[in-house]
Design a protein around this motif. Structure first.
Motif, PDB file in Angstrom:
ATOM      1  N   PRO A   1       0.802  -1.224   0.000  1.00  0.00           N
ATOM      2  CA  PRO A   1       0.000   0.000   0.000  1.00  0.00           C
ATOM      3  C   PRO A   1       0.833   1.272   0.000  1.00  0.00           C
ATOM      4  O   PRO A   1       0.340   2.325  -0.379  1.00  0.00           O
ATOM      5  N   ILE A   2       2.089   1.185   0.432  1.00  0.00           N
ATOM      6  CA  ILE A   2       2.977   2.346   0.415  1.00  0.00           C
ATOM      7  C   ILE A   2       4.308   1.936  -0.209  1.00  0.00           C
ATOM      8  O   ILE A   2       4.956   0.990   0.251  1.00  0.00           O
ATOM      9  N   SER A   3       4.710   2.640  -1.244  1.00  0.00           N
ATOM     10  CA  SER A   3       6.007   2.416  -1.884  1.00  0.00           C
ATOM     11  C   SER A   3       6.906   3.607  -1.591  1.00  0.00           C
ATOM     12  O   SER A   3       6.456   4.755  -1.595  1.00  0.00           O
ATOM     13  N   LEU A   4       8.171   3.325  -1.333  1.00  0.00           N
ATOM     14  CA  LEU A   4       9.135   4.366  -1.002  1.00  0.00           C
ATOM     15  C   LEU A   4      10.033   4.654  -2.197  1.00  0.00           C
ATOM     16  O   LEU A   4      10.456   3.740  -2.905  1.00  0.00           O
ATOM     17  N   TYR A   5      10.311   5.943  -2.394  1.00  0.00           N
ATOM     18  CA  TYR A   5      11.139   6.383  -3.511  1.00  0.00           C
ATOM     19  C   TYR A   5      12.258   7.293  -3.005  1.00  0.00           C
ATOM     20  O   TYR A   5      12.062   8.085  -2.061  1.00  0.00           O
ATOM     21  N   GLU A   6      13.405   7.164  -3.648  1.00  0.00           N
ATOM     22  CA  GLU A   6      14.524   8.079  -3.426  1.00  0.00           C
ATOM     23  C   GLU A   6      14.932   8.670  -4.769  1.00  0.00           C
ATOM     24  O   GLU A   6      14.955   7.964  -5.777  1.00  0.00           O
ATOM     25  N   GLY A   7      15.258   9.947  -4.746  1.00  0.00           N
ATOM     26  CA  GLY A   7      15.641  10.556  -6.006  1.00  0.00           C
ATOM     27  C   GLY A   7      16.193  11.958  -5.824  1.00  0.00           C
ATOM     28  O   GLY A   7      16.647  12.335  -4.744  1.00  0.00           O
ATOM     29  N   THR A   8      16.116  12.734  -6.893  1.00  0.00           N
ATOM     30  CA  THR A   8      16.716  14.062  -6.921  1.00  0.00           C
ATOM     31  C   THR A   8      15.740  15.062  -7.525  1.00  0.00           C
ATOM     32  O   THR A   8      15.097  14.782  -8.540  1.00  0.00           O
ATOM     33  N   VAL A   9      15.638  16.208  -6.876  1.00  0.00           N
ATOM     34  CA  VAL A   9      14.903  17.351  -7.423  1.00  0.00           C
ATOM     35  C   VAL A   9      15.916  18.313  -8.008  1.00  0.00           C
ATOM     36  O   VAL A   9      16.939  18.619  -7.375  1.00  0.00           O
ATOM     37  N   TRP A  10      15.640  18.785  -9.202  1.00  0.00           N
ATOM     38  CA  TRP A  10      16.558  19.682  -9.907  1.00  0.00           C
ATOM     39  C   TRP A  10      15.795  20.927 -10.352  1.00  0.00           C
ATOM     40  O   TRP A  10      14.697  20.833 -10.898  1.00  0.00           O
ATOM     41  N   HIS A  11      16.378  22.113 -10.094  1.00  0.00           N
ATOM     42  CA  HIS A  11      15.794  23.387 -10.506  1.00  0.00           C
ATOM     43  C   HIS A  11      16.799  24.146 -11.370  1.00  0.00           C
ATOM     44  O   HIS A  11      17.996  24.148 -11.071  1.00  0.00           O
ATOM     45  N   GLN A  12      16.285  24.797 -12.405  1.00  0.00           N
ATOM     46  CA  GLN A  12      17.144  25.662 -13.216  1.00  0.00           C
ATOM     47  C   GLN A  12      16.360  26.898 -13.639  1.00  0.00           C
ATOM     48  O   GLN A  12      15.272  26.793 -14.211  1.00  0.00           O
ATOM     49  N   ARG A  13      16.933  28.063 -13.353  1.00  0.00           N
ATOM     50  CA  ARG A  13      16.374  29.353 -13.777  1.00  0.00           C
ATOM     51  C   ARG A  13      17.325  29.967 -14.796  1.00  0.00           C
ATOM     52  O   ARG A  13      18.550  30.000 -14.580  1.00  0.00           O
ATOM     53  N   ARG A  14      16.750  30.493 -15.877  1.00  0.00           N
ATOM     54  CA  ARG A  14      17.555  31.070 -16.953  1.00  0.00           C
ATOM     55  C   ARG A  14      17.317  32.563 -17.169  1.00  0.00           C
ATOM     56  O   ARG A  14      17.909  33.149 -18.074  1.00  0.00           O
ATOM     57  N   HIS A  15      16.461  33.185 -16.354  1.00  0.00           N
ATOM     58  CA  HIS A  15      16.183  34.619 -16.464  1.00  0.00           C
ATOM     59  C   HIS A  15      15.755  35.142 -15.100  1.00  0.00           C
ATOM     60  O   HIS A  15      15.003  34.467 -14.401  1.00  0.00           O
ATOM     61  N   PRO A  16      16.172  36.333 -14.707  1.00  0.00           N
ATOM     62  CA  PRO A  16      17.131  37.244 -15.374  1.00  0.00           C
ATOM     63  C   PRO A  16      18.591  36.866 -15.119  1.00  0.00           C
ATOM     64  O   PRO A  16      19.484  37.455 -15.706  1.00  0.00           O
ATOM     65  N   VAL A  17      18.801  35.875 -14.243  1.00  0.00           N
ATOM     66  CA  VAL A  17      20.149  35.351 -14.017  1.00  0.00           C
ATOM     67  C   VAL A  17      20.063  33.832 -14.134  1.00  0.00           C
ATOM     68  O   VAL A  17      18.989  33.230 -14.035  1.00  0.00           O
ATOM     69  N   HIS A  18      21.212  33.219 -14.347  1.00  0.00           N
ATOM     70  CA  HIS A  18      21.245  31.763 -14.368  1.00  0.00           C
ATOM     71  C   HIS A  18      21.472  31.261 -12.947  1.00  0.00           C
ATOM     72  O   HIS A  18      22.402  31.688 -12.265  1.00  0.00           O
ATOM     73  N   HIS A  19      20.595  30.375 -12.521  1.00  0.00           N
ATOM     74  CA  HIS A  19      20.708  29.823 -11.166  1.00  0.00           C
ATOM     75  C   HIS A  19      20.137  28.414 -11.178  1.00  0.00           C
ATOM     76  O   HIS A  19      19.004  28.194 -11.607  1.00  0.00           O
ATOM     77  N   SER A  20      20.905  27.433 -10.729  1.00  0.00           N
ATOM     78  CA  SER A  20      20.440  26.048 -10.704  1.00  0.00           C
ATOM     79  C   SER A  20      20.931  25.360  -9.442  1.00  0.00           C
ATOM     80  O   SER A  20      21.957  25.745  -8.865  1.00  0.00           O
ATOM     81  N   PHE A  21      20.206  24.350  -9.037  1.00  0.00           N
ATOM     82  CA  PHE A  21      20.608  23.551  -7.874  1.00  0.00           C
ATOM     83  C   PHE A  21      19.835  22.244  -7.898  1.00  0.00           C
ATOM     84  O   PHE A  21      18.846  22.090  -8.622  1.00  0.00           O
ATOM     85  N   GLN A  22      20.291  21.281  -7.100  1.00  0.00           N
ATOM     86  CA  GLN A  22      19.607  20.014  -6.942  1.00  0.00           C
ATOM     87  C   GLN A  22      19.759  19.527  -5.514  1.00  0.00           C
ATOM     88  O   GLN A  22      20.700  19.908  -4.814  1.00  0.00           O
ATOM     89  N   TYR A  23      18.814  18.701  -5.086  1.00  0.00           N
ATOM     90  CA  TYR A  23      18.916  18.144  -3.738  1.00  0.00           C
ATOM     91  C   TYR A  23      18.251  16.768  -3.708  1.00  0.00           C
ATOM     92  O   TYR A  23      17.372  16.456  -4.510  1.00  0.00           O
TER      93      TYR A  23
END
Length: 318
Positions: free
Chosen positions: A49-71
């Motif tokens: 009834p419950i499945s567990l997941y592990e993974g990565t969240v990734w964000h990238q902004r390209r305006h007005p500056v470039h900024h990206s990160f993941q966790y």
């Protein structure tokens, strides 16, 4: 004043979480003493009834500056009909079926609360239709929650790909003019789960992308979920605040909450979504009825409907 409320909220949450964290080992021992057998038993077909997941969240902004990160992130995929306890602060399986006009299982992807704190920028309901012995993913419901206000909007989207008018102030560094391009795969079709969201803006184009890529763990029946998700919501909040501070340091324009500048922003989001649908950029939706009191609105465009449901901020942000 809101900054003071934010600091007080952080202090209160920290103290509460530290105290409850010390109690975790005692709760674990008590659960094993009362119920030595796993409470999340598998069915005859081997599913849980419950499945567990592990993974990565990734964000990238390209305006007005470039900024990206993941966790790194951990999620639970919960069968709402079979889980022993309904997740707090979420809609039920029957309501999800009614909203999406489906007749099969409802799976909720979410980060469960941990030691008194919940942080879920995005939760997704996977709604299935059953025909004979076959079930297929028909619709999804997204629940988007902003930080730190705790406001929420839910809406139906086509999991294969969809374009939805932005209906919530999710970041003080983004205006309300964009649209969300969102898609996800069927989590029961394999071990990998993916969700991607990009922001399409009338002036800046496709200037922001966020994605989740996660893998299902082998088994969740023997796992202690309280320890597995320990401080997971807190870590997500830290990443949100930390990178908001970085964007401020990079002089990205601060956008005030639209409730102060454009109180009708929810109705405007409905109008923009109607235009997306009539131009063929959004897929057809069928909803049984308008729900949720005076904070629910039904976007109508001929025979096509999409349910938007807002929840206001709680005190002290209200």
């Amino acid at each position: 004043m809101e900054l003071l409320y934010l600091l007080c909220s952080i202090v209160f949450t920290s103290i509460t979480s530290i105290f409850l964290s010390f109690l975790l080992p005692f709760h674990a021992l008590l659960r094993r003493w009362i119920s030595p057998r796993a409470t999340l038993s598998s069915t005859t077909d081997g599913t849980e009834p419950i499945s567990l997941y592990e993974g990565t969240v990734w964000h990238q902004r390209r305006h007005p500056v470039h900024h990206s990160f993941q966790y790194h992130v951990r999620y639970a995929l919960i069968d709402l009909d079979r889980a022993p306890h309904a997740p707090p602060d979420h809609i039920s399986a029957d309501e999800a079926r009614q909203i999406t006009d489906t007749n099969g299982p409802i799976l909720l992807l979410t980060i469960p609360p941990s030691v008194g704190y919940e942080q879920n920028p995005l939760s997704v309901y996977y709604c299935y239709d059953v025909e004979g012995s076959t079930k297929h993913l028909k619709k999804c419901i997204a629940e988007v929650t902003n930080t730190p206000w705790g406001e929420r909007v839910s809406f139906i989207f086509n999991p294969h790909t969809d374009l939805v008018a932005k209906a919530l102030h999710v970041s003080p560094f983004m205006d309300m003019l964009g649209s969300w391009n969102i898609k996800t795969n069927d989590p029961i079709s394999g071990e990998n789960l993916t969700i991607s969201i990009s922001v399409h803006h009338p002036e800046h184009g496709n200037y922001f992308t966020a994605s989740l890529k996660a893998k299902k763990l082998c088994s969740s029946s023997q796992s202690d979920h309280a320890f597995f998700f320990w401080l997971m919501p807190h870590k997500v909040a830290v990443w949100i605040y930390w990178h908001a501070l970085k964007l401020w340091w990079k002089n990205v324009h601060f956008v005030q909450h639209p409730r102060y500048t454009t109180p009708t922003y929810r109705d405007e989001a409905i109008t923009r979504d109607q235009k997306l649908q009539c131009c063929g950029l959004s897929n057809d939706y069928r909803n049984l009825q308008q729900r949720g009191g005076n904070q629910s609105r039904l976007a109508e465009n001929g025979s096509t409907n999409r349910l938007f449901r807002w929840r206001d901020a709680k005190w002290p942000w209200s």
